[in-house]
Design an enzyme around this catalytic site. Sequence first.
Site, PDB file in Angstrom:
ATOM      1  N   VAL A  43       0.818  -1.200   0.000  1.00 27.13           N
ATOM      2  CA  VAL A  43       0.000   0.000   0.000  1.00 27.13           C
ATOM      3  C   VAL A  43       0.861   1.263   0.000  1.00 27.13           C
ATOM      4  O   VAL A  43       0.406   2.339  -0.419  1.00 27.13           O
ATOM      5  CB  VAL A  43      -0.949  -0.018   1.229  1.00 27.13           C
ATOM      6  CG1 VAL A  43      -0.159   0.113   2.531  1.00 27.13           C
ATOM      7  CG2 VAL A  43      -2.019   1.051   1.134  1.00 27.13           C
ATOM      8  N   LYS A  44       2.115   1.147   0.427  1.00 30.78           N
ATOM      9  CA  LYS A  44       2.998   2.320   0.506  1.00 30.78           C
ATOM     10  C   LYS A  44       3.486   2.777  -0.868  1.00 30.78           C
ATOM     11  O   LYS A  44       4.098   3.842  -0.983  1.00 30.78           O
ATOM     12  CB  LYS A  44       4.188   2.017   1.420  1.00 30.78           C
ATOM     13  CG  LYS A  44       3.818   1.737   2.870  1.00 30.78           C
ATOM     14  CD  LYS A  44       3.048   2.894   3.491  1.00 30.78           C
ATOM     15  CE  LYS A  44       2.661   2.635   4.927  1.00 30.78           C
ATOM     16  NZ  LYS A  44       3.584   3.160   5.877  1.00 30.78           N
ATOM     17  N   ASP A  45       3.198   1.990  -1.907  1.00 21.88           N
ATOM     18  CA  ASP A  45       3.527   2.455  -3.262  1.00 21.88           C
ATOM     19  C   ASP A  45       2.887   3.812  -3.543  1.00 21.88           C
ATOM     20  O   ASP A  45       3.453   4.653  -4.254  1.00 21.88           O
ATOM     21  CB  ASP A  45       2.988   1.474  -4.315  1.00 21.88           C
ATOM     22  CG  ASP A  45       3.737   0.147  -4.336  1.00 21.88           C
ATOM     23  OD1 ASP A  45       4.711   0.010  -3.569  1.00 21.88           O
ATOM     24  OD2 ASP A  45       3.340  -0.746  -5.108  1.00 21.88           O
TER      25      ASP A  45
END
Length: 595
Positions: A43-45
Amino acid sequence: MKIANSVLDLLGSTPMVLLNRVVEPESATVLAKCEFMGPGGSVKDRIGPFMIEEAERKGILKPGGTLVEPTSGNTGVGLALVAAVKGYRIIFTMPDKVSKEKIALLEAFGAEVVICPTEVDPSDPRSYYRVADRIAKESPNTYCPNQYANPGNPIAHYKTTGPEIWEQTDGKLDAFVVTLGTGGTVSGIAKFLKEKNPKIQIIGVDPEGSIYHEKFYGTDGEIHQYKVEGIGEDFMPGTMDLSLIDEILVVNDQDSFIMARRLVKEEGLLAGGSSGTAVWGAVKVAKRMGSGRVVVTLLPDTGRAYLSKVFSDEWMRENRFIAYPIPERILKLREIYDKTALEYDRLITPSRMAQFLTLERELHLEGNEEVLEVGSGPGDLAIELARHIGGGQVLGIDVSDRMVDLSIEKAKRIGVVNVKFEVGDGLRLRFGNESFDIVVSSGTLSWIPSPVQFLKESHRVLKKGGRLGLIFGCPENYKEFYQALQAVIDRYREDYGKTTAQEAVGVREFEEWEMVELLRSNAFEVDRKLNMILKEPISPQLYLDRMNTYTNEDYILVPPEKRDEFRKELLQELKRTGDGLVSTESTTILIAKKR
Protein backbone atom coordinates in the site's frame (compact mmCIF):
# COMPACT_ATOMS: atom_id res chain seq x y z
CA MET A 1 -1.47 0.97 -27.90
CA LYS A 2 -2.13 1.24 -24.18
CA ILE A 3 1.31 1.63 -22.59
CA ALA A 4 2.33 3.27 -19.31
CA ASN A 5 5.08 5.90 -19.51
CA SER A 6 6.77 4.59 -16.36
CA VAL A 7 6.17 2.31 -13.42
CA LEU A 8 4.71 5.28 -11.55
CA ASP A 9 1.73 5.27 -13.92
CA LEU A 10 0.92 1.74 -12.74
CA LEU A 11 0.40 2.71 -9.10
CA GLY A 12 -3.06 2.25 -7.57
CA SER A 13 -6.19 0.70 -9.09
CA THR A 14 -5.61 -2.51 -7.15
CA PRO A 15 -8.28 -5.24 -7.35
CA MET A 16 -10.81 -6.18 -4.68
CA VAL A 17 -11.70 -9.81 -4.00
CA LEU A 18 -14.35 -11.68 -2.03
CA LEU A 19 -13.02 -13.77 0.86
CA ASN A 20 -14.73 -17.13 1.09
CA ARG A 21 -13.13 -19.84 3.20
CA VAL A 22 -11.63 -17.82 6.07
CA VAL A 23 -14.95 -16.12 6.85
CA GLU A 24 -17.25 -17.85 9.33
CA PRO A 25 -20.82 -18.93 8.39
CA GLU A 26 -23.66 -16.41 8.84
CA SER A 27 -21.17 -13.55 8.65
CA ALA A 28 -21.20 -10.36 6.65
CA THR A 29 -19.59 -10.35 3.21
CA VAL A 30 -15.87 -9.61 3.50
CA LEU A 31 -14.08 -7.92 0.59
CA ALA A 32 -10.30 -7.50 0.54
CA LYS A 33 -8.54 -4.74 -1.38
CA CYS A 34 -5.30 -6.31 -2.63
CA GLU A 35 -2.72 -3.56 -2.18
CA PHE A 36 0.02 -6.19 -2.28
CA MET A 37 -0.64 -6.54 -6.03
CA GLY A 38 0.81 -3.10 -6.81
CA PRO A 39 4.21 -2.69 -8.55
CA GLY A 40 6.13 -2.42 -5.27
CA GLY A 41 4.04 -5.00 -3.45
CA SER A 42 2.44 -2.78 -0.81
CA VAL A 43 0.00 0.00 0.00
CA LYS A 44 3.00 2.32 0.51
CA ASP A 45 3.53 2.46 -3.26
CA ARG A 46 0.88 5.17 -3.34
CA ILE A 47 2.48 7.71 -1.00
CA GLY A 48 5.94 8.00 -2.62
CA PRO A 49 4.95 10.23 -5.57
CA PHE A 50 2.77 12.49 -3.40
CA MET A 51 5.55 13.16 -0.90
CA ILE A 52 8.37 13.51 -3.45
CA GLU A 53 6.55 15.65 -6.00
CA GLU A 54 5.44 18.09 -3.30
CA ALA A 55 9.08 18.45 -2.15
CA GLU A 56 10.12 19.05 -5.76
CA ARG A 57 7.47 21.75 -6.22
CA LYS A 58 8.68 23.52 -3.06
CA GLY A 59 12.34 23.27 -4.16
CA ILE A 60 13.26 21.21 -1.10
CA LEU A 61 14.46 18.32 -3.27
CA LYS A 62 16.66 19.11 -6.26
CA PRO A 63 17.80 16.91 -9.15
CA GLY A 64 20.52 14.45 -8.16
CA GLY A 65 19.52 14.67 -4.50
CA THR A 66 19.30 11.95 -1.88
CA LEU A 67 16.22 10.52 -0.18
CA VAL A 68 16.61 9.34 3.43
CA GLU A 69 13.73 7.60 5.22
CA PRO A 70 13.16 5.42 8.31
CA THR A 71 11.11 2.45 7.10
CA SER A 72 10.18 -1.11 7.95
CA GLY A 73 10.52 -1.80 4.24
CA ASN A 74 7.35 -0.96 2.36
CA THR A 75 7.65 2.83 2.30
CA GLY A 76 11.25 2.30 1.28
CA VAL A 77 10.13 0.37 -1.80
CA GLY A 78 7.52 3.02 -2.62
CA LEU A 79 10.20 5.72 -2.49
CA ALA A 80 12.66 3.51 -4.39
CA LEU A 81 10.21 3.29 -7.30
CA VAL A 82 10.15 7.09 -7.52
CA ALA A 83 13.92 7.34 -7.05
CA ALA A 84 14.53 4.85 -9.86
CA VAL A 85 12.42 6.86 -12.31
CA LYS A 86 13.72 10.29 -11.23
CA GLY A 87 17.36 9.40 -10.55
CA TYR A 88 17.63 10.05 -6.81
CA ARG A 89 20.07 8.33 -4.45
CA ILE A 90 18.34 6.47 -1.58
CA ILE A 91 19.34 5.67 2.01
CA PHE A 92 17.00 3.78 4.33
CA THR A 93 17.23 3.12 8.07
CA MET A 94 15.44 -0.02 9.24
CA PRO A 95 14.73 -1.77 12.58
CA ASP A 96 16.61 -5.02 13.04
CA LYS A 97 13.38 -7.07 13.28
CA VAL A 98 12.59 -6.75 9.56
CA SER A 99 12.85 -9.76 7.28
CA LYS A 100 15.99 -10.36 5.25
CA GLU A 101 13.86 -10.31 2.09
CA LYS A 102 12.96 -6.66 2.70
CA ILE A 103 16.58 -5.67 3.16
CA ALA A 104 17.61 -7.54 0.01
CA LEU A 105 14.77 -5.95 -1.96
CA LEU A 106 15.80 -2.41 -1.08
CA GLU A 107 19.40 -3.19 -1.87
CA ALA A 108 18.23 -4.49 -5.27
CA PHE A 109 16.94 -0.96 -5.95
CA GLY A 110 20.43 0.34 -5.19
CA ALA A 111 19.59 1.61 -1.73
CA GLU A 112 22.04 1.92 1.15
CA VAL A 113 20.42 0.20 4.14
CA VAL A 114 21.35 1.07 7.74
CA ILE A 115 20.11 -1.43 10.34
CA CYS A 116 19.24 -0.03 13.79
CA PRO A 117 18.14 -1.67 17.06
CA THR A 118 14.39 -2.23 17.49
CA GLU A 119 14.21 -2.28 21.28
CA VAL A 120 15.13 1.35 21.95
CA ASP A 121 12.93 4.38 22.59
CA PRO A 122 12.00 6.39 19.46
CA SER A 123 13.90 9.36 20.90
CA ASP A 124 17.07 7.31 21.41
CA PRO A 125 19.84 8.46 19.01
CA ARG A 126 20.26 4.80 17.95
CA SER A 127 16.61 4.41 16.84
CA TYR A 128 16.01 4.18 13.12
CA TYR A 129 13.98 7.40 13.30
CA ARG A 130 16.80 9.45 14.82
CA VAL A 131 19.52 7.85 12.69
CA ALA A 132 17.59 8.94 9.58
CA ASP A 133 17.35 12.48 10.98
CA ARG A 134 21.09 12.57 11.61
CA ILE A 135 21.97 11.34 8.12
CA ALA A 136 19.62 13.91 6.54
CA LYS A 137 21.19 16.77 8.54
CA GLU A 138 24.75 15.73 7.78
CA SER A 139 24.33 15.17 4.02
CA PRO A 140 23.89 17.99 1.47
CA ASN A 141 20.89 18.06 -0.92
CA THR A 142 19.18 15.40 1.15
CA TYR A 143 15.46 15.17 1.81
CA CYS A 144 13.71 13.05 4.45
CA PRO A 145 10.05 12.69 3.40
CA ASN A 146 9.15 11.50 6.95
CA GLN A 147 6.03 9.48 6.31
CA TYR A 148 5.08 9.91 10.00
CA ALA A 149 4.42 13.64 9.61
CA ASN A 150 4.14 14.27 5.86
CA PRO A 151 0.61 15.37 4.80
CA GLY A 152 1.19 13.65 1.47
CA ASN A 153 0.80 10.31 3.24
CA PRO A 154 -2.93 10.61 4.12
CA ILE A 155 -3.62 12.81 1.08
CA ALA A 156 -2.50 9.99 -1.22
CA HIS A 157 -5.15 7.69 0.25
CA TYR A 158 -7.82 10.39 0.35
CA LYS A 159 -7.31 11.02 -3.37
CA THR A 160 -6.76 7.43 -4.59
CA THR A 161 -7.47 4.50 -2.23
CA GLY A 162 -10.66 5.89 -0.70
CA PRO A 163 -12.30 6.70 -4.05
CA GLU A 164 -11.30 3.28 -5.43
CA ILE A 165 -12.97 1.48 -2.50
CA TRP A 166 -16.12 3.56 -2.92
CA GLU A 167 -16.27 2.89 -6.65
CA GLN A 168 -15.49 -0.84 -6.38
CA THR A 169 -18.29 -1.38 -3.86
CA ASP A 170 -20.74 1.08 -5.45
CA GLY A 171 -20.73 2.77 -2.07
CA LYS A 172 -22.42 -0.26 -0.48
CA LEU A 173 -20.17 -0.98 2.49
CA ASP A 174 -21.01 -0.96 6.19
CA ALA A 175 -17.53 -1.11 7.69
CA PHE A 176 -13.92 -0.60 6.71
CA VAL A 177 -11.42 -2.61 8.77
CA VAL A 178 -7.77 -1.58 8.47
CA THR A 179 -4.46 -2.01 10.26
CA LEU A 180 -2.93 1.01 11.97
CA GLY A 181 0.63 2.07 11.13
CA THR A 182 1.74 5.63 10.40
CA GLY A 183 -1.95 6.57 10.26
CA GLY A 184 -1.83 7.77 6.67
CA THR A 185 -3.83 4.89 5.22
CA VAL A 186 -6.65 4.89 7.77
CA SER A 187 -6.84 8.69 8.04
CA GLY A 188 -7.00 9.34 4.29
CA ILE A 189 -9.45 6.53 3.48
CA ALA A 190 -11.63 7.18 6.54
CA LYS A 191 -11.91 10.89 5.73
CA PHE A 192 -13.09 10.12 2.21
CA LEU A 193 -15.54 7.38 3.20
CA LYS A 194 -17.01 9.36 6.11
CA GLU A 195 -17.62 12.30 3.76
CA LYS A 196 -19.51 9.97 1.45
CA ASN A 197 -21.43 8.17 4.21
CA PRO A 198 -20.91 9.06 7.90
CA LYS A 199 -22.57 5.78 8.94
CA ILE A 200 -19.67 3.67 7.62
CA GLN A 201 -17.84 2.21 10.60
CA ILE A 202 -14.05 2.69 10.58
CA ILE A 203 -12.43 -0.04 12.66
CA GLY A 204 -8.69 -0.12 13.26
CA VAL A 205 -6.74 -3.26 14.11
CA ASP A 206 -3.71 -2.70 16.32
CA PRO A 207 -0.99 -5.24 17.19
CA GLU A 208 -0.74 -6.18 20.86
CA GLY A 209 1.96 -3.92 22.33
CA SER A 210 1.25 -0.89 20.13
CA ILE A 211 0.18 2.51 21.48
CA TYR A 212 -2.98 3.19 19.48
CA HIS A 213 -5.50 1.12 21.41
CA GLU A 214 -4.38 2.66 24.70
CA LYS A 215 -4.45 6.20 23.30
CA PHE A 216 -7.87 5.71 21.73
CA TYR A 217 -9.52 4.38 24.89
CA GLY A 218 -7.41 6.32 27.40
CA THR A 219 -6.07 3.21 29.11
CA ASP A 220 -2.61 2.38 30.48
CA GLY A 221 -1.77 -0.93 28.84
CA GLU A 222 1.81 -2.08 28.43
CA ILE A 223 3.62 -0.87 25.30
CA HIS A 224 6.06 -3.58 24.21
CA GLN A 225 7.74 -5.14 21.20
CA TYR A 226 5.90 -7.41 18.77
CA LYS A 227 6.87 -9.44 15.72
CA VAL A 228 4.39 -8.31 13.06
CA GLU A 229 6.04 -5.75 10.78
CA GLY A 230 4.91 -2.42 9.33
CA ILE A 231 2.01 -1.64 11.68
CA GLY A 232 1.53 -0.31 15.20
CA GLU A 233 3.65 2.36 16.82
CA ASP A 234 5.28 3.33 20.11
CA PHE A 235 4.60 7.06 19.58
CA MET A 236 1.82 9.16 18.00
CA PRO A 237 2.64 10.17 14.39
CA GLY A 238 1.33 13.43 13.05
CA THR A 239 -0.36 11.56 10.19
CA MET A 240 -2.70 9.65 12.51
CA ASP A 241 -6.17 11.12 13.11
CA LEU A 242 -7.84 8.94 15.76
CA SER A 243 -11.02 11.07 15.60
CA LEU A 244 -11.92 9.37 12.30
CA ILE A 245 -11.90 5.91 13.90
CA ASP A 246 -14.95 4.35 15.58
CA GLU A 247 -13.32 1.33 17.23
CA ILE A 248 -9.93 -0.32 17.65
CA LEU A 249 -9.40 -4.07 18.03
CA VAL A 250 -6.19 -5.63 19.34
CA VAL A 251 -4.64 -8.80 17.91
CA ASN A 252 -1.55 -10.74 18.94
CA ASP A 253 1.25 -11.89 16.66
CA GLN A 254 0.15 -15.50 16.56
CA ASP A 255 -3.40 -14.76 15.37
CA SER A 256 -2.01 -12.38 12.74
CA PHE A 257 0.47 -14.90 11.37
CA ILE A 258 -1.91 -17.87 11.45
CA MET A 259 -4.48 -15.87 9.49
CA ALA A 260 -1.83 -14.79 6.95
CA ARG A 261 -0.94 -18.45 6.43
CA ARG A 262 -4.62 -19.32 6.06
CA LEU A 263 -5.04 -16.60 3.43
CA VAL A 264 -2.56 -18.22 1.06
CA LYS A 265 -3.67 -21.80 1.76
CA GLU A 266 -7.42 -21.20 1.70
CA GLU A 267 -7.87 -18.10 -0.50
CA GLY A 268 -4.72 -18.20 -2.69
CA LEU A 269 -3.65 -14.74 -1.48
CA LEU A 270 0.05 -14.55 -0.58
CA ALA A 271 -0.05 -11.48 1.65
CA GLY A 272 2.09 -10.48 4.64
CA GLY A 273 1.65 -10.74 8.38
CA SER A 274 -0.12 -7.39 8.66
CA SER A 275 -2.66 -8.64 6.12
CA GLY A 276 -3.34 -11.46 8.55
CA THR A 277 -3.91 -8.79 11.20
CA ALA A 278 -6.39 -6.97 8.98
CA VAL A 279 -8.33 -10.08 7.99
CA TRP A 280 -8.44 -11.34 11.57
CA GLY A 281 -10.18 -8.09 12.50
CA ALA A 282 -12.45 -8.16 9.44
CA VAL A 283 -13.57 -11.71 10.22
CA LYS A 284 -14.42 -10.71 13.80
CA VAL A 285 -16.39 -7.66 12.65
CA ALA A 286 -18.18 -9.64 9.94
CA LYS A 287 -19.25 -12.29 12.45
CA ARG A 288 -20.60 -9.57 14.73
CA MET A 289 -22.47 -7.75 11.96
CA GLY A 290 -24.05 -10.87 10.47
CA SER A 291 -25.17 -11.74 6.96
CA GLY A 292 -26.50 -9.05 4.66
CA ARG A 293 -23.82 -6.50 5.56
CA VAL A 294 -20.54 -5.68 3.75
CA VAL A 295 -17.13 -5.35 5.40
CA VAL A 296 -14.12 -4.12 3.41
CA THR A 297 -10.55 -4.68 4.54
CA LEU A 298 -7.17 -3.90 3.01
CA LEU A 299 -4.23 -6.27 2.54
CA PRO A 300 -1.19 -3.98 3.00
CA ASP A 301 1.73 -5.95 1.57
CA THR A 302 2.96 -9.09 -0.14
CA GLY A 303 3.86 -12.32 1.58
CA ARG A 304 6.95 -12.68 -0.60
CA ALA A 305 8.76 -10.41 1.88
CA TYR A 306 8.17 -12.90 4.72
CA LEU A 307 9.05 -16.30 3.27
CA SER A 308 11.84 -16.68 5.85
CA LYS A 309 9.55 -15.67 8.72
CA VAL A 310 5.75 -15.91 8.71
CA PHE A 311 5.73 -18.62 6.03
CA SER A 312 8.64 -20.57 7.48
CA ASP A 313 7.55 -23.40 9.79
CA GLU A 314 10.96 -23.33 11.44
CA TRP A 315 10.74 -19.61 12.29
CA MET A 316 7.15 -19.97 13.48
CA ARG A 317 8.14 -22.83 15.78
CA GLU A 318 11.19 -21.04 17.13
CA ASN A 319 8.95 -18.12 18.07
CA ARG A 320 6.29 -20.45 19.55
CA PHE A 321 3.56 -19.49 17.07
CA ILE A 322 3.03 -23.08 15.96
CA ALA A 323 3.86 -26.34 17.72
CA TYR A 324 6.56 -28.78 16.73
CA PRO A 325 5.27 -31.85 14.86
CA ILE A 326 3.76 -34.42 17.21
CA PRO A 327 5.32 -37.91 16.90
CA GLU A 328 3.06 -40.52 15.34
CA ARG A 329 2.79 -42.59 18.51
CA ILE A 330 1.74 -39.51 20.48
CA LEU A 331 -0.96 -38.86 17.91
CA LYS A 332 -2.12 -42.46 18.30
CA LEU A 333 -2.17 -42.06 22.05
CA ARG A 334 -4.21 -38.86 21.75
CA GLU A 335 -6.64 -40.65 19.46
CA ILE A 336 -7.11 -43.40 22.05
CA TYR A 337 -7.57 -40.81 24.76
CA ASP A 338 -10.18 -38.82 22.85
CA LYS A 339 -12.06 -42.02 22.07
CA THR A 340 -12.15 -43.37 25.60
CA ALA A 341 -12.05 -40.36 27.91
CA LEU A 342 -15.61 -39.31 27.18
CA GLU A 343 -16.78 -42.74 28.32
CA TYR A 344 -15.27 -42.90 31.77
CA ASP A 345 -14.12 -39.51 32.96
CA ARG A 346 -17.48 -37.94 33.70
CA LEU A 347 -16.91 -38.01 37.45
CA ILE A 348 -13.73 -37.48 39.40
CA THR A 349 -11.97 -40.80 39.93
CA PRO A 350 -10.27 -41.91 43.14
CA SER A 351 -6.87 -41.64 41.50
CA ARG A 352 -7.67 -38.03 40.52
CA MET A 353 -8.88 -37.34 44.04
CA ALA A 354 -5.61 -38.73 45.42
CA GLN A 355 -3.69 -36.41 43.09
CA PHE A 356 -5.76 -33.41 44.17
CA LEU A 357 -5.39 -34.12 47.88
CA THR A 358 -1.63 -34.41 47.52
CA LEU A 359 -1.41 -31.23 45.45
CA GLU A 360 -3.54 -29.43 48.02
CA ARG A 361 -1.16 -30.43 50.79
CA GLU A 362 2.13 -29.89 48.97
CA LEU A 363 1.19 -26.62 47.27
CA HIS A 364 -0.24 -25.13 50.48
CA LEU A 365 -3.36 -23.75 48.81
CA GLU A 366 -4.75 -20.71 50.63
CA GLY A 367 -7.97 -20.20 48.69
CA ASN A 368 -7.28 -17.10 46.58
CA GLU A 369 -4.72 -18.30 44.04
CA GLU A 370 -4.73 -17.90 40.26
CA VAL A 371 -4.14 -21.44 38.96
CA LEU A 372 -3.38 -22.76 35.49
CA GLU A 373 -3.80 -26.46 34.67
CA VAL A 374 -2.08 -27.52 31.46
CA GLY A 375 -3.60 -30.61 29.84
CA SER A 376 -6.86 -30.38 31.78
CA GLY A 377 -8.54 -33.23 29.88
CA PRO A 378 -12.19 -33.55 30.91
CA GLY A 379 -11.72 -31.05 33.70
CA ASP A 380 -11.81 -33.10 36.91
CA LEU A 381 -8.67 -31.74 38.53
CA ALA A 382 -9.31 -28.14 37.50
CA ILE A 383 -12.88 -28.26 38.82
CA GLU A 384 -11.79 -29.78 42.12
CA LEU A 385 -9.11 -27.11 42.51
CA ALA A 386 -11.67 -24.40 41.75
CA ARG A 387 -14.05 -25.74 44.38
CA HIS A 388 -11.27 -25.63 46.95
CA ILE A 389 -9.99 -22.11 46.16
CA GLY A 390 -13.33 -20.35 46.24
CA GLY A 391 -11.74 -16.90 46.21
CA GLY A 392 -9.36 -17.69 43.35
CA GLN A 393 -9.65 -18.63 39.68
CA VAL A 394 -8.63 -21.73 37.73
CA LEU A 395 -7.94 -21.86 34.00
CA GLY A 396 -7.70 -25.27 32.34
CA ILE A 397 -6.24 -25.66 28.85
CA ASP A 398 -6.20 -28.75 26.64
CA VAL A 399 -5.32 -29.46 23.00
CA SER A 400 -8.58 -31.37 22.49
CA ASP A 401 -11.70 -29.41 21.57
CA ARG A 402 -13.80 -32.33 22.80
CA MET A 403 -12.17 -32.28 26.21
CA VAL A 404 -12.64 -28.53 26.56
CA ASP A 405 -16.32 -28.76 25.59
CA LEU A 406 -16.83 -31.60 28.08
CA SER A 407 -15.10 -29.63 30.83
CA ILE A 408 -17.21 -26.51 30.23
CA GLU A 409 -20.38 -28.60 30.29
CA LYS A 410 -19.34 -30.39 33.47
CA ALA A 411 -18.45 -27.20 35.37
CA LYS A 412 -21.75 -25.63 34.32
CA ARG A 413 -23.82 -28.62 35.42
CA ILE A 414 -22.32 -28.84 38.87
CA GLY A 415 -22.33 -25.08 39.39
CA VAL A 416 -18.60 -24.28 39.61
CA VAL A 417 -18.20 -20.70 38.39
CA ASN A 418 -14.56 -19.85 39.18
CA VAL A 419 -13.10 -22.17 36.55
CA LYS A 420 -12.86 -21.70 32.79
CA PHE A 421 -11.48 -23.88 30.01
CA GLU A 422 -9.81 -23.02 26.70
CA VAL A 423 -8.10 -24.86 23.89
CA GLY A 424 -4.36 -24.34 24.43
CA ASP A 425 -0.89 -25.76 23.89
CA GLY A 426 1.54 -26.51 26.70
CA LEU A 427 4.47 -25.54 24.47
CA ARG A 428 3.18 -22.00 24.00
CA LEU A 429 1.39 -20.53 26.98
CA ARG A 430 0.05 -17.14 25.90
CA PHE A 431 -2.38 -15.29 28.15
CA GLY A 432 -1.66 -11.62 27.44
CA ASN A 433 -0.41 -10.00 30.63
CA GLU A 434 -1.76 -12.74 32.89
CA SER A 435 0.48 -14.57 35.32
CA PHE A 436 -0.30 -17.35 37.75
CA ASP A 437 0.42 -18.28 41.35
CA ILE A 438 0.35 -21.98 40.51
CA VAL A 439 0.79 -24.08 37.37
CA VAL A 440 -0.22 -27.74 37.59
CA SER A 441 -0.24 -30.53 35.07
CA SER A 442 -0.86 -34.26 35.07
CA GLY A 443 1.30 -36.30 32.73
CA THR A 444 2.23 -33.41 30.43
CA LEU A 445 5.94 -34.17 30.43
CA SER A 446 5.13 -37.62 29.11
CA TRP A 447 2.93 -36.32 26.32
CA ILE A 448 4.60 -33.34 24.73
CA PRO A 449 7.53 -33.42 22.28
CA SER A 450 9.60 -30.88 24.26
CA PRO A 451 9.45 -31.14 28.08
CA VAL A 452 12.19 -28.50 28.35
CA GLN A 453 10.11 -25.96 26.46
CA PHE A 454 7.04 -26.75 28.55
CA LEU A 455 8.90 -26.15 31.81
CA LYS A 456 10.38 -22.93 30.49
CA GLU A 457 6.93 -21.77 29.46
CA SER A 458 5.58 -22.66 32.90
CA HIS A 459 8.40 -20.69 34.48
CA ARG A 460 7.61 -17.69 32.26
CA VAL A 461 3.93 -17.43 33.23
CA LEU A 462 4.49 -18.05 36.95
CA LYS A 463 4.70 -15.11 39.32
CA LYS A 464 7.87 -14.76 41.37
CA GLY A 465 7.62 -17.31 44.15
CA GLY A 466 4.91 -19.15 42.21
CA ARG A 467 4.67 -22.92 42.50
CA LEU A 468 4.71 -25.67 39.92
CA GLY A 469 3.03 -29.02 40.53
CA LEU A 470 3.64 -31.81 38.01
CA ILE A 471 2.08 -35.28 38.23
CA PHE A 472 4.03 -38.13 36.63
CA GLY A 473 2.18 -41.26 35.59
CA CYS A 474 -1.52 -41.40 34.87
CA PRO A 475 -3.20 -44.70 35.79
CA GLU A 476 -6.68 -44.84 34.28
CA ASN A 477 -9.52 -47.27 33.76
CA TYR A 478 -8.73 -48.48 30.25
CA LYS A 479 -5.96 -50.98 29.71
CA GLU A 480 -5.27 -50.02 26.07
CA PHE A 481 -4.86 -46.39 27.01
CA TYR A 482 -2.79 -47.25 30.05
CA GLN A 483 -0.40 -49.43 28.07
CA ALA A 484 0.00 -46.77 25.38
CA LEU A 485 0.79 -44.18 28.03
CA GLN A 486 3.28 -46.55 29.62
CA ALA A 487 5.11 -46.77 26.28
CA VAL A 488 5.35 -42.98 26.10
CA ILE A 489 6.70 -42.77 29.64
CA ASP A 490 9.30 -45.41 28.80
CA ARG A 491 10.30 -43.47 25.68
CA TYR A 492 10.60 -40.28 27.71
CA ARG A 493 12.88 -41.90 30.25
CA GLU A 494 14.93 -43.67 27.59
CA ASP A 495 15.38 -40.53 25.48
CA TYR A 496 16.60 -38.41 28.35
CA GLY A 497 18.44 -41.17 30.24
CA LYS A 498 17.80 -39.50 33.58
CA THR A 499 16.02 -40.52 36.73
CA THR A 500 14.64 -37.27 38.10
CA ALA A 501 12.53 -34.67 36.39
CA GLN A 502 15.01 -31.88 37.09
CA GLU A 503 17.88 -33.78 35.50
CA ALA A 504 15.73 -35.04 32.66
CA VAL A 505 14.58 -31.62 31.44
CA GLY A 506 17.69 -29.68 32.42
CA VAL A 507 15.79 -26.67 33.74
CA ARG A 508 17.44 -24.90 36.67
CA GLU A 509 15.13 -21.90 36.88
CA PHE A 510 13.26 -23.10 39.94
CA GLU A 511 14.42 -22.48 43.46
CA GLU A 512 13.60 -25.87 44.90
CA TRP A 513 12.39 -29.26 43.73
CA GLU A 514 10.67 -31.94 45.74
CA MET A 515 9.38 -35.34 44.68
CA VAL A 516 6.34 -36.75 46.48
CA GLU A 517 5.47 -40.37 45.72
CA LEU A 518 1.73 -40.74 45.54
CA LEU A 519 0.91 -44.32 44.59
CA ARG A 520 1.88 -47.48 42.75
CA SER A 521 -1.25 -48.94 41.30
CA ASN A 522 -3.41 -50.20 38.52
CA ALA A 523 -6.48 -48.02 38.29
CA PHE A 524 -8.92 -50.91 37.88
CA GLU A 525 -7.77 -52.47 41.12
CA VAL A 526 -7.49 -49.22 43.06
CA ASP A 527 -10.97 -48.13 42.04
CA ARG A 528 -12.33 -51.52 43.13
CA LYS A 529 -10.59 -51.33 46.49
CA LEU A 530 -11.68 -47.75 47.07
CA ASN A 531 -15.30 -48.61 46.39
CA MET A 532 -15.26 -50.11 49.87
CA ILE A 533 -13.92 -46.88 51.37
CA LEU A 534 -16.32 -44.60 49.51
CA LYS A 535 -19.31 -46.93 49.99
CA GLU A 536 -20.39 -46.31 46.40
CA PRO A 537 -19.69 -48.22 43.18
CA ILE A 538 -17.81 -46.04 40.69
CA SER A 539 -17.16 -48.48 37.87
CA PRO A 540 -16.85 -47.36 34.24
CA GLN A 541 -20.34 -48.70 33.63
CA LEU A 542 -21.72 -46.32 36.20
CA TYR A 543 -20.02 -43.47 34.40
CA LEU A 544 -21.72 -44.57 31.20
CA ASP A 545 -25.09 -44.82 32.93
CA ARG A 546 -24.75 -41.31 34.34
CA MET A 547 -23.16 -39.65 31.34
CA ASN A 548 -26.01 -37.23 30.68
CA THR A 549 -27.71 -37.17 34.06
CA TYR A 550 -25.10 -36.55 36.74
CA THR A 551 -25.68 -33.76 39.22
CA ASN A 552 -23.77 -31.95 41.90
CA GLU A 553 -24.57 -34.76 44.31
CA ASP A 554 -23.13 -37.38 41.96
CA TYR A 555 -19.79 -35.61 41.77
CA ILE A 556 -17.39 -37.07 44.34
CA LEU A 557 -16.35 -34.31 46.69
CA VAL A 558 -14.77 -34.80 50.08
CA PRO A 559 -15.96 -32.16 52.59
CA PRO A 560 -13.11 -30.01 53.96
CA GLU A 561 -13.52 -31.38 57.46
CA LYS A 562 -13.11 -34.94 56.12
CA ARG A 563 -10.10 -34.30 53.86
CA ASP A 564 -7.38 -35.34 56.31
CA GLU A 565 -9.28 -38.48 57.28
CA PHE A 566 -9.96 -39.36 53.64
CA ARG A 567 -6.37 -38.71 52.59
CA LYS A 568 -5.07 -41.01 55.30
CA GLU A 569 -7.46 -43.83 54.37
CA LEU A 570 -6.82 -43.35 50.68
CA LEU A 571 -3.04 -43.41 50.86
CA GLN A 572 -3.06 -46.36 53.23
CA GLU A 573 -5.24 -48.34 50.83
CA LEU A 574 -3.15 -47.38 47.86
CA LYS A 575 0.02 -48.38 49.65
CA ARG A 576 -1.48 -51.70 50.77
CA THR A 577 -2.82 -52.66 47.32
CA GLY A 578 -0.15 -51.13 45.13
CA ASP A 579 2.47 -53.87 45.17
CA GLY A 580 2.05 -56.95 43.05
CA LEU A 581 -0.56 -55.54 40.71
CA VAL A 582 -0.31 -56.02 36.96
CA SER A 583 0.94 -52.99 34.97
CA THR A 584 1.94 -50.91 37.94
CA GLU A 585 3.30 -47.42 37.50
CA SER A 586 4.73 -45.00 39.99
CA THR A 587 2.77 -41.79 40.19
CA THR A 588 4.93 -38.99 41.56
CA ILE A 589 4.20 -35.33 42.12
CA LEU A 590 7.01 -32.85 41.57
CA ILE A 591 6.71 -29.58 43.45
CA ALA A 592 8.89 -26.64 42.40
CA LYS A 593 9.05 -22.97 43.36
CA LYS A 594 10.05 -20.16 40.99
CA ARG A 595 13.08 -18.13 42.04
